[in-house]
Design a protein around this motif. Structure first.
Motif, PDB file in Angstrom:
ATOM      1  N   MET A  38       9.988  13.734 -12.002  1.00 20.18           N
ATOM      2  CA  MET A  38       8.584  14.141 -12.090  1.00 20.18           C
ATOM      3  C   MET A  38       8.428  15.657 -12.105  1.00 20.18           C
ATOM      4  O   MET A  38       7.441  16.181 -12.609  1.00 20.18           O
ATOM      5  CB  MET A  38       7.790  13.574 -10.903  1.00 20.18           C
ATOM      6  N   ASP A  39       9.387  16.360 -11.492  1.00 19.51           N
ATOM      7  CA  ASP A  39       9.310  17.829 -11.515  1.00 19.51           C
ATOM      8  C   ASP A  39      10.707  18.433 -11.574  1.00 19.51           C
ATOM      9  O   ASP A  39      11.720  17.720 -11.550  1.00 19.51           O
ATOM     10  CB  ASP A  39       8.463  18.366 -10.342  1.00 19.51           C
ATOM     11  N   GLU A  40      10.725  19.747 -11.678  1.00 24.61           N
ATOM     12  CA  GLU A  40      11.971  20.499 -11.830  1.00 24.61           C
ATOM     13  C   GLU A  40      12.903  20.290 -10.635  1.00 24.61           C
ATOM     14  O   GLU A  40      14.110  20.115 -10.797  1.00 24.61           O
ATOM     15  CB  GLU A  40      11.587  21.985 -11.937  1.00 24.61           C
ATOM     16  N   SER A  41      12.316  20.289  -9.440  1.00 21.33           N
ATOM     17  CA  SER A  41      13.115  20.103  -8.234  1.00 21.33           C
ATOM     18  C   SER A  41      13.741  18.704  -8.215  1.00 21.33           C
ATOM     19  O   SER A  41      14.916  18.538  -7.866  1.00 21.33           O
ATOM     20  CB  SER A  41      12.212  20.343  -7.025  1.00 21.33           C
ATOM     21  N   ASN A  42      12.974  17.683  -8.639  1.00 22.06           N
ATOM     22  CA  ASN A  42      13.526  16.322  -8.709  1.00 22.06           C
ATOM     23  C   ASN A  42      14.712  16.287  -9.674  1.00 22.06           C
ATOM     24  O   ASN A  42      15.747  15.696  -9.363  1.00 22.06           O
ATOM     25  CB  ASN A  42      12.510  15.300  -9.235  1.00 22.06           C
ATOM     26  N   THR A  43      14.562  16.894 -10.854  1.00 14.34           N
ATOM     27  CA  THR A  43      15.644  16.799 -11.846  1.00 14.34           C
ATOM     28  C   THR A  43      16.899  17.511 -11.318  1.00 14.34           C
ATOM     29  O   THR A  43      18.000  16.999 -11.483  1.00 14.34           O
ATOM     30  CB  THR A  43      15.229  17.322 -13.237  1.00 14.34           C
ATOM     31  N   ARG A  44      16.709  18.616 -10.626  1.00 12.24           N
ATOM     32  CA  ARG A  44      17.879  19.290 -10.022  1.00 12.24           C
ATOM     33  C   ARG A  44      18.544  18.385  -8.990  1.00 12.24           C
ATOM     34  O   ARG A  44      19.766  18.277  -8.930  1.00 12.24           O
ATOM     35  CB  ARG A  44      17.444  20.595  -9.337  1.00 12.24           C
ATOM     36  N   HIS A  91      22.730  16.191 -18.121  1.00 10.19           N
ATOM     37  CA  HIS A  91      22.957  15.063 -19.023  1.00 10.19           C
ATOM     38  C   HIS A  91      21.653  14.742 -19.771  1.00 10.19           C
ATOM     39  O   HIS A  91      20.588  14.737 -19.164  1.00 10.19           O
ATOM     40  CB  HIS A  91      23.434  13.836 -18.233  1.00 10.19           C
ATOM     41  N   PRO A  92      21.735  14.461 -21.094  1.00  6.20           N
ATOM     42  CA  PRO A  92      20.501  14.229 -21.864  1.00  6.20           C
ATOM     43  C   PRO A  92      19.673  13.032 -21.409  1.00  6.20           C
ATOM     44  O   PRO A  92      18.484  12.963 -21.720  1.00  6.20           O
ATOM     45  CB  PRO A  92      20.987  14.037 -23.308  1.00  6.20           C
ATOM     46  N   LYS A  93      20.263  12.096 -20.654  1.00  6.33           N
ATOM     47  CA  LYS A  93      19.445  10.960 -20.193  1.00  6.33           C
ATOM     48  C   LYS A  93      18.565  11.349 -18.996  1.00  6.33           C
ATOM     49  O   LYS A  93      17.672  10.616 -18.618  1.00  6.33           O
ATOM     50  CB  LYS A  93      20.301   9.726 -19.892  1.00  6.33           C
ATOM     51  N   ILE A  94      18.819  12.514 -18.416  1.00  5.04           N
ATOM     52  CA  ILE A  94      17.997  12.994 -17.297  1.00  5.04           C
ATOM     53  C   ILE A  94      16.945  13.961 -17.856  1.00  5.04           C
ATOM     54  O   ILE A  94      17.279  15.023 -18.396  1.00  5.04           O
ATOM     55  CB  ILE A  94      18.866  13.684 -16.227  1.00  5.04           C
ATOM     56  N   ILE A  95      15.676  13.550 -17.734  1.00  6.68           N
ATOM     57  CA  ILE A  95      14.588  14.281 -18.396  1.00  6.68           C
ATOM     58  C   ILE A  95      13.442  14.502 -17.402  1.00  6.68           C
ATOM     59  O   ILE A  95      13.105  13.599 -16.629  1.00  6.68           O
ATOM     60  CB  ILE A  95      14.050  13.449 -19.597  1.00  6.68           C
TER      61      ILE A  95
END
Ligand code: 4NP
Length: 152
Positions: free
Chosen positions: A88-94, A105-109
């Motif tokens: 949902m946000d930049e911190s989550n993706t990190r 990885h491209p599946k993580i968006i």
């Protein structure tokens, strides 16, 4: 079968909202037998908890089922199980990179990177604005479905 996982910090506000909204879109598009959807937290804070009452309220307002939404934590194994892992946000993706051990990885968006907004979904746990979050989640979910249909 294509498997989609939405991820936020607590798995009680944004990612269960996205799970329910996306499941509703799948139902309306007759795609429930082709795409599965789940959600998870990067934290362990709300394991086993129902969604926040603000998320339940907005889902009710739009006549979207909140059945089966229970807090759980993201695991390393989720990386193999899911084809799209949506923060949902930049911190989550990190944090997804850290938990799964798969940086970039491209599946993580990040959800709204699929839209023109290219920004974080605001966290209504802090903003109190579940309506604003719902509109952005809906827009992101529509864009995600388009992406999935284009790629598969
Ligand atoms: P969510 O929001 O990541 O959208 O589920 C939050 C839920 C709980 C907390 C923070 C954010 N918390 O601090 O417990």
């Amino acid at each position: 079968m294509i498997n989609v996982l939405f991820v936020c910090l607590g798995n009680i506000c944004r990612s269960p909202m996205a799970e329910a909204v996306f499941r509703d879109l799948l139902k309306k598009e007759n795609l429930s037998n082709k795409i599965t959807v789940d959600s998870a937290a990067t934290s362990s804070w709300h394991i086993g908890s129902p969604p926040h009452k603000g998320t339940l309220g907005i889902l009710k307002k739009y006549n979207i089922s909140s059945e089966g939404l229970v807090g759980r934590q993201l695991t390393k194994d989720d990386f193999e199980k899911f084809d799209y892992i949506i923060g949902m946000d930049e911190s989550n993706t990190r944090n997804i990179y850290e938990i799964t051990g798969k940086p970039k990885h491209p599946k993580i968006i990040r959800l709204l990177d699929l839209t023109e907004h290219k920004k974080d979904v605001p966290d209504p746990y802090y903003t109190g604005d579940f309506q604003e979050t719902y509109q952005l989640v809906l827009e992101g979910c529509r864009a995600l479905l388009e992406r999935i249909l284009a790629e598969n």
